[in-house]
Design an enzyme around this catalytic site. Structure first.
Site, PDB file in Angstrom:
ATOM      1  N   ARG A  64      93.402 -31.993  27.756  1.00 19.02           N
ATOM      2  CA  ARG A  64      94.638 -32.106  26.965  1.00 19.02           C
ATOM      3  C   ARG A  64      95.513 -30.900  27.276  1.00 19.02           C
ATOM      4  NH1 ARG A  64      96.058 -34.310  20.997  1.00 19.02           N
ATOM      5  NH2 ARG A  64      98.302 -34.006  21.194  1.00 19.02           N
ATOM      6  N   ARG A 121      93.456 -31.217  19.529  1.00 24.58           N
ATOM      7  CA  ARG A 121      93.072 -32.373  18.711  1.00 24.58           C
ATOM      8  C   ARG A 121      93.050 -33.613  19.599  1.00 24.58           C
ATOM      9  NH1 ARG A 121      98.000 -30.727  16.283  1.00 24.58           N
ATOM     10  NH2 ARG A 121      99.770 -31.712  17.310  1.00 24.58           N
ATOM     11  N   LEU A 122      92.497 -34.710  19.032  1.00 22.11           N
ATOM     12  CA  LEU A 122      92.333 -35.932  19.819  1.00 22.11           C
ATOM     13  C   LEU A 122      93.450 -36.943  19.594  1.00 22.11           C
ATOM     14  CD1 LEU A 122      88.468 -36.448  19.539  1.00 22.11           C
ATOM     15  CD2 LEU A 122      89.754 -35.402  21.411  1.00 22.11           C
ATOM     16  N   SER A 146     100.922 -43.646  22.202  1.00 16.72           N
ATOM     17  CA  SER A 146      99.943 -43.941  21.156  1.00 16.72           C
ATOM     18  C   SER A 146     100.533 -44.930  20.146  1.00 16.72           C
ATOM     19  CB  SER A 146      99.525 -42.657  20.438  1.00 16.72           C
ATOM     20  OG  SER A 146     100.540 -42.233  19.544  1.00 16.72           O
ATOM     21  N   TRP A 176     105.343 -44.898  17.922  1.00 19.04           N
ATOM     22  CA  TRP A 176     106.474 -45.744  17.496  1.00 19.04           C
ATOM     23  C   TRP A 176     107.322 -45.055  16.433  1.00 19.04           C
ATOM     24  CZ3 TRP A 176     107.413 -49.776  20.507  1.00 19.04           C
ATOM     25  CH2 TRP A 176     106.351 -50.398  21.167  1.00 19.04           C
ATOM     26  N   HIS A 217     109.862 -36.416  29.679  1.00 15.66           N
ATOM     27  CA  HIS A 217     109.053 -37.607  29.990  1.00 15.66           C
ATOM     28  C   HIS A 217     109.232 -38.010  31.455  1.00 15.66           C
ATOM     29  CE1 HIS A 217     108.039 -37.801  25.862  1.00 15.66           C
ATOM     30  NE2 HIS A 217     109.191 -38.275  25.426  1.00 15.66           N
ATOM     31  N   LEU A 267      89.869 -46.038  43.103  1.00 10.84           N
ATOM     32  CA  LEU A 267      90.168 -45.412  41.805  1.00 10.84           C
ATOM     33  C   LEU A 267      90.775 -46.410  40.819  1.00 10.84           C
ATOM     34  CD1 LEU A 267      90.699 -42.734  40.076  1.00 10.84           C
ATOM     35  CD2 LEU A 267      92.976 -42.758  41.106  1.00 10.84           C
ATOM     36  N   GLY A 312     108.102 -32.976  25.520  1.00  8.62           N
ATOM     37  CA  GLY A 312     109.263 -32.635  24.689  1.00  8.62           C
ATOM     38  C   GLY A 312     109.523 -31.132  24.692  1.00  8.62           C
ATOM     39  N   ARG A 313     108.460 -30.354  24.538  1.00  5.77           N
ATOM     40  CA  ARG A 313     108.624 -28.889  24.536  1.00  5.77           C
ATOM     41  C   ARG A 313     109.086 -28.363  25.889  1.00  5.77           C
ATOM     42  NH1 ARG A 313     102.902 -28.009  22.137  1.00  5.77           N
ATOM     43  NH2 ARG A 313     102.924 -30.257  22.516  1.00  5.77           N
ATOM     44  N   TRP A 314     108.616 -28.994  26.944  1.00  5.28           N
ATOM     45  CA  TRP A 314     109.053 -28.601  28.299  1.00  5.28           C
ATOM     46  C   TRP A 314     110.569 -28.770  28.409  1.00  5.28           C
ATOM     47  CZ3 TRP A 314     111.662 -30.973  32.277  1.00  5.28           C
ATOM     48  CH2 TRP A 314     111.574 -30.388  33.546  1.00  5.28           C
ATOM     49  N   ASP A 317     100.341 -34.043  27.183  1.00  8.59           N
ATOM     50  CA  ASP A 317     101.162 -33.625  26.048  1.00  8.59           C
ATOM     51  C   ASP A 317     102.065 -32.450  26.427  1.00  8.59           C
ATOM     52  OD1 ASP A 317     102.120 -33.721  23.479  1.00  8.59           O
ATOM     53  OD2 ASP A 317     100.378 -32.765  22.548  1.00  8.59           O
TER      54      ASP A 317
HETATM   55  C1  IPE Z   1      99.315 -37.810  21.869  1.00  5.59           C
HETATM   56  O1  IPE Z   1     100.354 -36.914  21.845  1.00  5.59           O
HETATM   57  C2  IPE Z   1      99.757 -39.114  22.455  1.00  5.59           C
HETATM   58  C3  IPE Z   1     100.069 -39.100  23.876  1.00  5.59           C
HETATM   59  C4  IPE Z   1      99.921 -38.099  24.681  1.00  5.59           C
HETATM   60  C5  IPE Z   1     100.575 -40.329  24.395  1.00  5.59           C
HETATM   61  P1  IPE Z   1     101.271 -36.713  20.549  1.00  5.59           P
HETATM   62  O2  IPE Z   1     102.239 -35.663  20.896  1.00  5.59           O
HETATM   63  O3  IPE Z   1     101.803 -38.013  20.105  1.00  5.59           O
HETATM   64  O4  IPE Z   1     100.202 -36.209  19.478  1.00  5.59           O
HETATM   65  P2  IPE Z   1     100.382 -35.323  18.166  1.00  5.59           P
HETATM   66  O5  IPE Z   1     101.474 -35.952  17.350  1.00  5.59           O
HETATM   67  O6  IPE Z   1     100.740 -33.948  18.621  1.00  5.59           O
HETATM   68  O7  IPE Z   1      99.045 -35.358  17.513  1.00  5.59           O
HETATM   69  C1  IPE Z   2     103.638 -36.268  25.449  1.00  2.03           C
HETATM   70  O1  IPE Z   2     104.637 -35.337  25.243  1.00  2.03           O
HETATM   71  C2  IPE Z   2     104.160 -37.624  25.806  1.00  2.03           C
HETATM   72  C3  IPE Z   2     104.038 -38.618  24.747  1.00  2.03           C
HETATM   73  C4  IPE Z   2     103.422 -38.449  23.599  1.00  2.03           C
HETATM   74  C5  IPE Z   2     104.651 -39.904  24.985  1.00  2.03           C
HETATM   75  P1  IPE Z   2     105.351 -35.183  23.845  1.00  2.03           P
HETATM   76  O2  IPE Z   2     106.551 -36.060  23.820  1.00  2.03           O
HETATM   77  O3  IPE Z   2     104.403 -35.399  22.731  1.00  2.03           O
HETATM   78  O4  IPE Z   2     105.804 -33.667  23.901  1.00  2.03           O
HETATM   79  P2  IPE Z   2     105.764 -32.615  22.736  1.00  2.03           P
HETATM   80  O5  IPE Z   2     104.398 -32.601  22.180  1.00  2.03           O
HETATM   81  O6  IPE Z   2     106.778 -33.073  21.724  1.00  2.03           O
HETATM   82  O7  IPE Z   2     106.145 -31.332  23.378  1.00  2.03           O
HETATM   83 MG    MG Z   3     103.167 -34.157  21.743  1.00  2.00          MG
END
Ligand code: IPE
Ligand code: IPE
Ligand code: MG
Length: 257
Positions: free
Chosen positions: A205, A211-212, A83, A87, A55, A149, A41-43, A38
């Site tokens: 994480r 969170r999960l 996840s 979508w 990504h 692996l 996007g913030r990176w 995770d």
């Molecule tokens: C969880 O990350 C899904 C993946 C890493 C693929 P999200 O960024 O989608 O989760 P939330 O929205 O912060 O819970």
């Molecule tokens: C995780 O990074 C990758 C996916 C969920 C596909 P995010 O895209 O969720 O990045 P943030 O959480 O917005 O920074």
């Molecule tokens: Mg995220």
């Protein structure tokens, strides 16, 4: 003189790493590591780049971490890549994410084949775009005889959907008479998408979210959890080693004493 000193320092650092890996291996590595990757996007946002740049960078990290997991002798590495809730994101971002498996496997698959890595997938395969399905299926087929692996992609994966699907299949098998009477936890586990894998020993994480997010709700019952503020594109081999070292110091009691 300077260059000799530099060479000396460099050699020392890499032999430190080799020793560290050796120590970790001797202590016993987690069999199955699962990662919620995770913070892409913030990176990107921090660098004033589009989210997809995060990504792309994150994809390179999967490569590095797979190599290190393989070197450590880990049996399975599950990476949460998309996840069932993802979508909801803008169409262009979803389209980019659906192209990543092709890009990743296009360049990395020969190495995975050579390094005895077996590619697997959990999640709803059937609703992926055809081009994504082709790339994933090719990787699964081309590595099916490898016994090193397991690199398991959680792609279009949601734990609740997985459990409900499992329950529906249990009902069908009960109707057919394949199952009789009550089922056990072990039997139910076989109806999940992870039926061939042990439960994760360690969950990582990144990005500071605690969170999960609908990931492996059944399988994580007794998994050791490790969270880091590091954003996924900044995650590296040393972070993985650190997580495993923390894991090795934990006392896993499973409810006992
Ligand atoms: C969880 O990350 C899904 C993946 C890493 C693929 P999200 O960024 O989608 O989760 P939330 O929205 O912060 O819970
Ligand atoms: C995780 O990074 C990758 C996916 C969920 C596909 P995010 O895209 O969720 O990045 P943030 O959480 O917005 O920074
Ligand atoms: Mg995220």
């Amino acid at each position: 003189m300077y260059s000799i000193w530099k060479r000396f320092v460099k050699k020392d650092a890499s032999s430190d790493l080799t020793d560290r890996i050796q120590r970790i291996r001797e202590f016993g590595v987690p069999q199955h590591i699962a990662i919620i990757m995770d913070g892409n996007g913030r990176w990107a946002k921090k660098r004033a780049l589009p989210r997809v740049a995060g990504h792309h960078e994150g994809m390179k990290v999967v490569r590095k971490i797979t190599r290190m997991a393989n070197q450590l002798g880990v049996s399975a590495l599950t990476v949460y890549a998309f996840s069932t809730e993802n979508w909801k994101r803008p169409k262009t971002e979803v389209e980019y994410l659906m192209k990543l498996p092709e890009e990743f496997l296009g360049s990395f698959l020969p190495e995975l084949i050579r390094e005895n890595v077996r590619v697997e997938m959990i999640g709803d395969f059937t609703t992926l775009p055809a081009h994504t399905q082709r790339a994933v299926q090719k990787a699964i087929d081309d590595t099916k005889d490898n016994d090193g692996l397991v690199l398991n992609f959680a792609l279009n994966y949601g734990s609740r959907a997985e459990i409900v699907k499992g329950v529906n299949n249990v009902l069908k098998d009960a109707q057919k008479g394949i199952l009789k009477g009550d089922i056990s936890e072990d039997v139910f586990s076989r109806y999940l998408m992870t039926s061939t894998l042990p439960d994760p020993d360690l969950l990582i994480r990144t990005s500071g979210e605690i969170r999960l997010s609908n990931f492996m709700l059944w399988q994580l019952a007794y998994t050791e959890l490790w969270f880091t503020e590091v954003l996924w594109p900044d995650f590296n081999e040393t972070h993985l080693l650190e997580a495993i070292e923390v894991y090795q110091k934990r006392a896993r009691r499973y409810g006992g004493v």
